[in-house]
Design a protein around this motif. Structure first.
Motif, PDB file in Angstrom:
ATOM      1  N   GLU A  94      23.773  48.551  42.052  1.00  0.00           N
ATOM      2  CA  GLU A  94      24.744  47.504  41.735  1.00  0.00           C
ATOM      3  C   GLU A  94      25.016  47.466  40.227  1.00  0.00           C
ATOM      4  O   GLU A  94      26.161  47.350  39.796  1.00  0.00           O
ATOM      5  N   VAL A  95      23.936  47.553  39.447  1.00  0.00           N
ATOM      6  CA  VAL A  95      24.065  47.466  37.996  1.00  0.00           C
ATOM      7  C   VAL A  95      24.822  48.658  37.422  1.00  0.00           C
ATOM      8  O   VAL A  95      25.496  48.545  36.407  1.00  0.00           O
ATOM      9  N   SER A  96      24.737  49.811  38.101  1.00  0.00           N
ATOM     10  CA  SER A  96      25.451  50.976  37.572  1.00  0.00           C
ATOM     11  C   SER A  96      26.950  50.860  37.806  1.00  0.00           C
ATOM     12  O   SER A  96      27.723  51.677  37.322  1.00  0.00           O
ATOM     13  N   GLY A  97      27.358  49.833  38.551  1.00  0.00           N
ATOM     14  CA  GLY A  97      28.785  49.642  38.812  1.00  0.00           C
ATOM     15  C   GLY A  97      29.196  50.237  40.140  1.00  0.00           C
ATOM     16  O   GLY A  97      30.356  50.155  40.525  1.00  0.00           O
ATOM     17  N   ALA A  98      28.247  50.887  40.848  1.00  0.00           N
ATOM     18  CA  ALA A  98      28.563  51.434  42.176  1.00  0.00           C
ATOM     19  C   ALA A  98      28.513  50.297  43.203  1.00  0.00           C
ATOM     20  O   ALA A  98      28.095  49.190  42.885  1.00  0.00           O
ATOM     21  N   VAL A 157      23.580  41.157  33.231  1.00  0.00           N
ATOM     22  CA  VAL A 157      24.410  42.092  34.008  1.00  0.00           C
ATOM     23  C   VAL A 157      24.925  41.473  35.306  1.00  0.00           C
ATOM     24  O   VAL A 157      25.478  42.163  36.156  1.00  0.00           O
ATOM     25  N   ARG A 161      29.527  46.307  33.754  1.00  0.00           N
ATOM     26  CA  ARG A 161      28.293  47.007  34.117  1.00  0.00           C
ATOM     27  C   ARG A 161      28.320  48.474  33.703  1.00  0.00           C
ATOM     28  O   ARG A 161      27.277  49.078  33.495  1.00  0.00           O
ATOM     29  N   VAL A 162      29.522  49.037  33.616  1.00  0.00           N
ATOM     30  CA  VAL A 162      29.624  50.425  33.151  1.00  0.00           C
ATOM     31  C   VAL A 162      29.192  50.509  31.690  1.00  0.00           C
ATOM     32  O   VAL A 162      28.593  51.486  31.246  1.00  0.00           O
ATOM     33  N   PRO A 216      26.232  57.925  39.663  1.00  0.00           N
ATOM     34  CA  PRO A 216      27.176  57.070  38.912  1.00  0.00           C
ATOM     35  C   PRO A 216      28.418  57.835  38.449  1.00  0.00           C
ATOM     36  O   PRO A 216      29.486  57.236  38.324  1.00  0.00           O
ATOM     37  N   VAL A 254      31.277  55.876  40.117  1.00  0.00           N
ATOM     38  CA  VAL A 254      31.805  54.875  39.187  1.00  0.00           C
ATOM     39  C   VAL A 254      32.875  55.482  38.278  1.00  0.00           C
ATOM     40  O   VAL A 254      33.975  54.959  38.182  1.00  0.00           O
ATOM     41  N   LYS A 285      32.367  44.832  37.229  1.00  0.00           N
ATOM     42  CA  LYS A 285      32.105  46.260  37.406  1.00  0.00           C
ATOM     43  C   LYS A 285      32.333  47.007  36.078  1.00  0.00           C
ATOM     44  O   LYS A 285      31.524  47.842  35.671  1.00  0.00           O
TER      45      LYS A 285
END
Lengths: 255, 254
Positions: free
Chosen positions: A126-130, B63, B92-93, B117, B121, B89
């Motif tokens: 979640e934290v990685s943005g995925a 975060v 968080r990147v 990622p 992402v 989002k």
């Protein structure tokens, strides 16, 4: 005390509804995880096949052996293949196979996601943005929705074959005669409602496994708890959905 | 007057994380009672405190993994609580988070962990470009040989370094380290601390480092905050706090 229990139950239902809405929101989102979905289909479907196949075969085998003596007394031995086929396809196949799947699949999903939660892997995702719901939950639930009905169909076929083997222990019956007798008793209206109901069973198994694992607490004990409650709840869901489905089928198809 | 405004702007520009009167409770257990802090650009801020004092909770709020009950929490000048899903989002990147355990995905190899990622992402599709990023990140932590291993075959230190590589592959502007050296031998701990320092120099990242390891704090800290009872009770450089008259503060350094 009662109020507290009720509040907790209401909160639980709310959380489950919220989880379903997150799932359905993510199903049609861009970036569907095809590779992970196919991997889950392999794990859920292919790896469950031996267990489901043996169970299916023995179901038909045992049902035939158990019903033959009674049917013989009534002089209705020739009805045994049809009776076994109808009862396997309409009720026993879907329910028993789904209960077996609840034990095998829901527990493994619950334990896997539970341990991912404990090891902070879901948080890391979640934290990685995925999107962990899209990667972990959507793929598993959809794989269950597809594989549980297919497993049930295969088990139904094997159960009828098991019935043939059982009939041949005491008698001498050709395969084609047995299958003719079995399938002439079964209609499309037996197969279709049962098939549709297994789609819902598949959803219940995938959903409960994912929900319990995804929302497990921290700590090693909670992984076991997540797996255990996944099996218990998925089994309960299967039985409750079955009761509703049979009632609906009776209203829609047989009246 | 204009000049003063300009100075004020420059001051806020330099602050990447700001927490004001942040409170957080789990049921009746108040974990953060009044947290105030600022993280400046390019700064390594070390947070110390006894276990269970809410240090991890504080950085998880940054975060958006947890939401504070009260108070303001701004990252890059934006209130985290008010961000939309897409804005969160995007945030968080820019913010990397190294978990205590490394949090590698068990079912994937090291390579797949690092690709995750990038493909999900950053949506990279070119296999050569992805490979290049993965190799660069692994070279950065000195573990190119581990590329095809699965996390179960790695030692604790290796897992943390791979976890670090997976976070750094996104080039974050802020790094949050949750006990980066806990459970490691002194030599590996020092290596990780040096790695954190190198990253700060190389990429000018700002970092919050939660640690109990005094050697790590000494190497990495520009500034140290000490947490107790859900708030910060002391602030200063390593040397300043080492000679603090406060018994609790100085006890960390003994």
């Amino acid at each position: 005390m009662l109020r507290k229990a009720w509040n907790k139950q209401a909160e639980e239902i709310g959380n489950q509804v919220f989880f379903i809405s997150r799932f359905s929101h993510n199903v049609f989102r861009k970036g569907f995880e095809w590779n992970e979905f196919l991997r889950q289909c392999y794990i859920i479907g292919y790896r469950s096949f031996p267990l489901v196949a043996i169970t299916g075969f023995i179901l038909g085998f045992v049902m035939t052996l158990q019903s033959e003596p009674t049917m013989k007394d009534f002089g209705a031995l020739s009805f045994v293949p049809g009776m076994v086929a109808v009862s396997i396809i309409r009720e026993i196949g879907p329910v028993i196979i789904s209960l077996i799947c609840a034990g095998k699949i829901a527990s493994s999903i619950g334990a896997e996601l539970g341990s991912m939660k404990v090891a902070e892997q879901i948080d890391a995702m979640e934290v990685s943005g995925a999107n962990p719901i899209q990667f972990l939950v959507v793929t598993r639930i959809l794989a269950c929705i597809i594989m549980v009905p297919l497993l049930t169909l295969m088990a139904d076929g094997l159960a009828i074959f098991g019935g043939y083997v059982a009939s041949n222990i005491g008698g001498n019956l050709s395969l084609s005669l047995y299958f003719n007798k079995a399938f002439s008793a079964v209609g499309f209206s037996d197969l279709l409602p049962a098939f549709i109901k297994t789609i819902f069973f598949g959803f219940a198994i995938g959903f409960v496994g994912c929900y319990r694992g995804y929302n497990s607490n921290r700590g090693a004990a909670s992984v076991g708890l997540a797996a255990n409650s996944a099996v218990v709840n998925a089994s309960l869901w299967v039985i409750v959905i079955d009761a509703i489905a049979v009632q609906l089928t009776n209203i829609i198809v047989y009246t | 007057m204009e000049e003063r405004l300009h100075i004020a702007d420059k001051h806020t520009e330099n602050i990447v994380v700001e927490m004001q009167h942040v409170k957080k409770a789990f049921g009746s257990n108040e974990v953060l009672s009044d947290i105030n802090m600022q993280l400046k650009k390019g700064e390594n801020l070390v947070i110390m405190g006894r276990s269970g004092q809410g240090k991890s909770v504080a950085i998880k709020c940054i975060v958006g993994l947890l939401e504070q009950d009260e108070g303001g929490l701004k990252v890059f000048g934006k209130e985290v609580k008010d961000l939309s899903e897409n804005e969160l989002k995007a945030l968080r990147v820019k913010v990397g988070f190294l978990f205590q355990s490394g949090a590698l995905y068990d079912s994937m190899t090291v390579k797949e962990n690092l690709e995750f990622p990038l493909t999900r992402v950053l949506k990279l599709k070119d296999a050569k470009e992805i490979d290049k990023h993965v190799h660069e990140a692994l070279e950065g932590v000195g573990l190119v040989n581990a590329i095809d291993k699965i996390p179960a075959d790695l030692s604790g230190g290796m897992r943390k370094r791979i976890g670090l590589a997976r976070t750094l592959i996104m080039n974050p502007e802020i790094m949050l380290y949750d006990e980066p050296t806990t459970g490691l031998d002194p030599i590996t701990s020092k290596e990780i601390s040096m790695l954190i320092m190198n990253l700060q120099k190389k990429y000018q990242t700002s970092a919050i480092i939660i640690t109990h390891d005094m050697a790590c704090a000494k190497i990495t800290a520009d500034r140290i905050l000490i947490m107790d009872g859900g708030k910060f009770i002391a602030e200063g450089s390593y040397e300043e706090l080492e000679n603090s008259p406060d018994e609790l503060v100085s006890s960390f350094f003994k």
